[in-house]
Design an enzyme around this catalytic site. Structure first.
Site, short mmCIF file in Angstrom:
data_model
loop_
_atom_site.label_atom_id
_atom_site.label_comp_id
_atom_site.label_asym_id
_atom_site.label_seq_id
_atom_site.Cartn_x
_atom_site.Cartn_y
_atom_site.Cartn_z
N LYS A 148 -4.68 -5.44 -7.87
CA LYS A 148 -3.43 -6.20 -7.87
C LYS A 148 -3.20 -6.79 -6.49
CE LYS A 148 -1.04 -2.74 -10.53
NZ LYS A 148 0.06 -1.82 -10.42
N MET A 192 3.45 6.50 -9.39
CA MET A 192 4.11 5.21 -9.64
C MET A 192 5.63 5.40 -9.79
SD MET A 192 1.30 3.63 -12.29
CE MET A 192 1.02 5.13 -13.21
N ASP A 248 -10.94 -1.54 -7.37
CA ASP A 248 -9.48 -1.68 -7.48
C ASP A 248 -8.78 -1.69 -6.13
OD1 ASP A 248 -9.43 -1.78 -10.17
OD2 ASP A 248 -8.69 0.27 -10.48
N1 SAH Z 1 -6.07 7.30 -10.95
C1 SAH Z 1 -5.23 7.49 -9.79
C2 SAH Z 1 -3.78 7.12 -10.05
C3 SAH Z 1 -3.56 5.66 -10.41
S1 SAH Z 1 -1.86 5.25 -10.59
C4 SAH Z 1 -5.36 8.94 -9.32
O1 SAH Z 1 -5.92 9.79 -10.02
O2 SAH Z 1 -4.92 9.22 -8.20
C5 SAH Z 1 -1.46 4.76 -8.95
C6 SAH Z 1 -0.45 5.72 -8.35
O3 SAH Z 1 -1.11 6.88 -7.86
C7 SAH Z 1 0.28 5.17 -7.14
O4 SAH Z 1 1.37 4.39 -7.51
C8 SAH Z 1 0.73 6.45 -6.47
O5 SAH Z 1 1.85 7.03 -7.13
C9 SAH Z 1 -0.45 7.37 -6.72
N2 SAH Z 1 -1.41 7.35 -5.59
C10 SAH Z 1 -2.67 6.92 -5.60
N3 SAH Z 1 -3.25 7.11 -4.40
C11 SAH Z 1 -2.32 7.69 -3.63
C12 SAH Z 1 -2.30 8.16 -2.28
N4 SAH Z 1 -3.38 8.06 -1.50
N5 SAH Z 1 -1.16 8.72 -1.81
C13 SAH Z 1 -0.07 8.85 -2.59
N6 SAH Z 1 -0.03 8.43 -3.86
C14 SAH Z 1 -1.13 7.86 -4.37
#
Ligand code: SAH
Length: 256
Positions: free
Chosen positions: A62, A175, A40
């Site tokens: 995406k 998000m 991803d």
């Molecule tokens: N499965 C992922 C989340 C997927 S949704 C998890 O457990 O982290 C994607 C959202 O996760 C992004 O829009 C953001 O809000 C958050 N996100 C993912 N990686 C991030 C990072 N390194 N720093 C800050 N927010 C993050």
């Protein structure tokens, strides 16, 4: 090369928040035996180095905010590769089951009777605050935490935010950057103007950025600092434990 002698299997693997060293050891071992890796947007490409050179690596994330690969296409690709090549590692950002649509993939694989292993990852929701030394719970400050989406399938802020804003819990919004103004309004309507708040852009990555303030100031601070997605919103008294919050309070005190 199609290798039908290999057993089909799928590993749903959580990649962690970004820093490639935050992958689990079990995750490394799974990648080492991958025939195909489907990865991803929010996974670090450095992780692909754990996979054999001859493994097929396919980006299914995406591009510029568009879903270049609908979930349906990803599901089908995953099955197709597993049937034709053997071990498919489905590498997903953070943890596969925290807003990762992991269960949809697991369910789809099950409908083809392809065995699935799940390897959890460090979710950004807990890992990113932790890396900033902001605990999601802390004795006397927070007894629970909510992990909420700022953008549901209908494009709206989750209704759960209204209840979360009324609670004493730490509130972690994924998000949610584009909805920050709306979310701030919800907290204000709950009378939480002075609740400590932080926004972390791309935690654990090279372009990580942090802004710390309170509900009243956080939107402007994020704008001033030009914070970009992916970003995590953190609301809660635990944010006051961050060193820059103490500086902030001193600044307020010197103005007042
Ligand atoms: N499965 C992922 C989340 C997927 S949704 C998890 O457990 O982290 C994607 C959202 O996760 C992004 O829009 C953001 O809000 C958050 N996100 C993912 N990686 C991030 C990072 N390194 N720093 C800050 N927010 C993050």
């Amino acid at each position: 090369m199609v290798n039908q002698s290999k057993e089909s299997k799928i590993t749903l693997l959580g990649a962690g928040p970004g820093d490639p060293d935050l992958l689990t050891l079990k995750g490394v071992k799974a990648l080492q035996t991958a025939d195909v890796v489907l990865y991803d947007a929010l996974t670090n490409e450095a992780l692909l180095e754990h996979a054999p050179a001859e493994a097929i690596k396919v980006y299914v994330g995406k591009r510029s905010g568009e879903h270049s690969y609908p979930q349906d296409t990803i599901n089908k690709l995953m099955i197709d590769y597993a049937l034709n090549y053997g071990h498919v590692v489905r590498l997903k950002g953070g943890d596969p089951f925290v807003f990762g649509r992991g269960y949809e993939e697991l369910d789809y694989a099950a409908s083809y009777s392809i065995p699935v292993d799940v390897i959890p990852g460090i979710s950004s929701s807990i890992g990113v605050p932790g890396l900033q030394q902001i605990p999601v719970t802390h004795r006397g400050l927070s007894e629970s935490f909510w992990v909420i989406t700022g953008t549901t399938t209908s494009g709206e802020v989750s209704n759960d935010i209204y209840q979360a804003a009324e609670s004493n819990a730490t509130v972690l919004v994924l998000m949610g950057l584009k909805k920050l103004a709306r979310i701030v309004e919800i907290f204000k309507a709950a009378g939480r103007h002075n609740l400590p708040a932080a926004v972390v852009q791309n935690g654990s990555a090279a372009d990580e950025k942090l802004v710390v303030g309170v509900v009243e100031t956080i939107e402007n601070l994020a704008k001033q600092e030009n914070v970009k997605a992916p970003a995590l919103l953190i609301f809660g008294e635990v944010v006051s434990l961050h060193p820059s919050f103490k500086t902030l309070v001193k600044q307020y005190a010197s103005i007042a």
